[in-house]
Design an enzyme around this catalytic site. Structure first.
Site, PDB file in Angstrom:
ATOM      1  N   ASP A  41       0.831  -1.205   0.000  1.00 34.01           N
ATOM      2  CA  ASP A  41       0.000   0.000   0.000  1.00 34.01           C
ATOM      3  C   ASP A  41       0.867   1.258   0.000  1.00 34.01           C
ATOM      4  O   ASP A  41       0.630   2.190   0.757  1.00 34.01           O
ATOM      5  CB  ASP A  41      -0.944  -0.005   1.202  1.00 34.01           C
ATOM      6  CG  ASP A  41      -2.102   0.979   1.054  1.00 34.01           C
ATOM      7  OD1 ASP A  41      -2.445   1.323  -0.098  1.00 34.01           O
ATOM      8  OD2 ASP A  41      -2.663   1.403   2.078  1.00 34.01           O
ATOM      9  N   LYS A  43       1.750   4.692  -1.002  1.00 39.83           N
ATOM     10  CA  LYS A  43       0.973   5.810  -1.532  1.00 39.83           C
ATOM     11  C   LYS A  43       1.342   7.060  -0.737  1.00 39.83           C
ATOM     12  O   LYS A  43       1.957   6.972   0.344  1.00 39.83           O
ATOM     13  CB  LYS A  43      -0.527   5.533  -1.417  1.00 39.83           C
ATOM     14  CG  LYS A  43      -1.014   5.314   0.014  1.00 39.83           C
ATOM     15  CD  LYS A  43      -2.494   4.953   0.027  1.00 39.83           C
ATOM     16  CE  LYS A  43      -3.002   4.714   1.465  1.00 39.83           C
ATOM     17  NZ  LYS A  43      -4.418   4.313   1.473  1.00 39.83           N
ATOM     18  N   PRO A  44       0.980   8.238  -1.232  1.00 44.46           N
ATOM     19  CA  PRO A  44       1.376   9.479  -0.549  1.00 44.46           C
ATOM     20  C   PRO A  44       0.914   9.560   0.894  1.00 44.46           C
ATOM     21  O   PRO A  44       1.642  10.083   1.746  1.00 44.46           O
ATOM     22  CB  PRO A  44       0.706  10.558  -1.407  1.00 44.46           C
ATOM     23  CG  PRO A  44       0.633   9.946  -2.763  1.00 44.46           C
ATOM     24  CD  PRO A  44       0.353   8.497  -2.533  1.00 44.46           C
ATOM     25  N   ALA A  45      -0.275   9.052   1.203  1.00 43.78           N
ATOM     26  CA  ALA A  45      -0.791   9.149   2.566  1.00 43.78           C
ATOM     27  C   ALA A  45       0.054   8.383   3.570  1.00 43.78           C
ATOM     28  O   ALA A  45      -0.037   8.628   4.776  1.00 43.78           O
ATOM     29  CB  ALA A  45      -2.234   8.658   2.623  1.00 43.78           C
ATOM     30  N   ASN A  46       0.882   7.466   3.090  1.00 47.14           N
ATOM     31  CA  ASN A  46       1.727   6.679   3.982  1.00 47.14           C
ATOM     32  C   ASN A  46       3.171   7.169   4.003  1.00 47.14           C
ATOM     33  O   ASN A  46       4.074   6.442   4.423  1.00 47.14           O
ATOM     34  CB  ASN A  46       1.678   5.204   3.587  1.00 47.14           C
ATOM     35  CG  ASN A  46       0.339   4.572   3.912  1.00 47.14           C
ATOM     36  OD1 ASN A  46      -0.361   5.015   4.817  1.00 47.14           O
ATOM     37  ND2 ASN A  46      -0.031   3.538   3.170  1.00 47.14           N
ATOM     38  N   ASP A  59       2.677   2.664   7.919  1.00 47.47           N
ATOM     39  CA  ASP A  59       1.466   1.859   7.748  1.00 47.47           C
ATOM     40  C   ASP A  59       1.729   0.568   6.975  1.00 47.47           C
ATOM     41  O   ASP A  59       1.347   0.422   5.810  1.00 47.47           O
ATOM     42  CB  ASP A  59       0.357   2.657   7.070  1.00 47.47           C
ATOM     43  CG  ASP A  59      -1.003   1.968   7.229  1.00 47.47           C
ATOM     44  OD1 ASP A  59      -1.041   0.865   7.825  1.00 47.47           O
ATOM     45  OD2 ASP A  59      -2.001   2.526   6.762  1.00 47.47           O
TER      46      ASP A  59
END
Length: 215
Positions: A41, A43-46, A59
């Site tokens: 996973d 991605k930018p949010a992580n 995460d």
């Protein structure tokens, strides 16, 4: 601090800023992959920025060991769809190459401000991932070969961590320089194998085998 929120506040990252993110995440993924762990996973949010300035990949909640061929316990794909590697919806075994594709999407998003595969619906996004090449980045500068190398549709054609780090560190030499005219009496031209980086690498061998040509 979420690194992505900082990036969005400015619209997008510069190629140099994105290169710092790329190196930090490549090192994090290398450590995870060597331990047999696939993040699944990326991605930018992580992506987080620590108080000491370090860029961290967080995460690992849906991370999987590479020996586990299941997508999840119930067969579903858990991830953010637009960052999903094309092979994953088809049930391909969990592999490091999938993380590298997700990193490529993340870096594209960082420098362009938009995702290369996000569409109006989940079905359209999946179709884009399955059959469409990413559009050429307009703002990636010399980071373009790294991003496109990570976004190769087929896992075997994708950059490895080692190859990606070579491109990141020598990105100023990835484009062939314009030839300079020389008088006939001067030193003869070097053999083709010692020429610009692209000409010296046919495309199949690992980039690390060619580091001598760009040292």
């Amino acid at each position: 601090m979420n690194y992505w929120r900082r990036a969005l506040a400015k619209g997008r990252l510069s190629p140099d800023e994105a290169a710092e993110v790329a190196e930090a995440l490549l090192k994090a993924l290398d450590a995870a992959h060597q331990a047999g762990i696939v993040h699944r996973d990326v991605k930018p949010a992580n992506i987080m920025l620590a108080a000491d300035g370090r860029i961290l990949l967080t995460d690992f909640g849906i991370a999987s060991h590479q020996a586990d061929t299941r997508l999840t316990t119930d067969g579903a794909v858990i991830c953010t769809l637009e960052y999903l590697a094309p092979e994953r919806p088809g049930g391909a075994a969990v592999a490091a190459a999938s993380d590298l594709f997700s990193l490529g999407v993340t870096l594209f998003r960082a420098v362009e401000g938009t995702s290369p595969f996000l569409r109006d619906s989940q079905a359209a996004t999946l179709a884009a991932l399955a059959v469409e090449e990413p559009p050429p980045p307009e703002h990636a500068g010399q980071l373009t070969p790294l991003i496109l190398g990570l976004l190769a549709m087929y896992p075997d054609a994708r950059l490895s961590v080692t190859d990606a780090l070579v491109l990141r560190r020598h990105r100023h030499l990835t484009a062939a320089a314009s030839p300079q005219p020389q008088p006939a009496a001067m030193t003869p031209q070097p053999p083709e194998s010692d020429g610009p980086f692209e000409a010296a690498r046919p495309g199949q061998e690992p980039l690390k085998d060619y580091t001598r040509t760009i040292s």
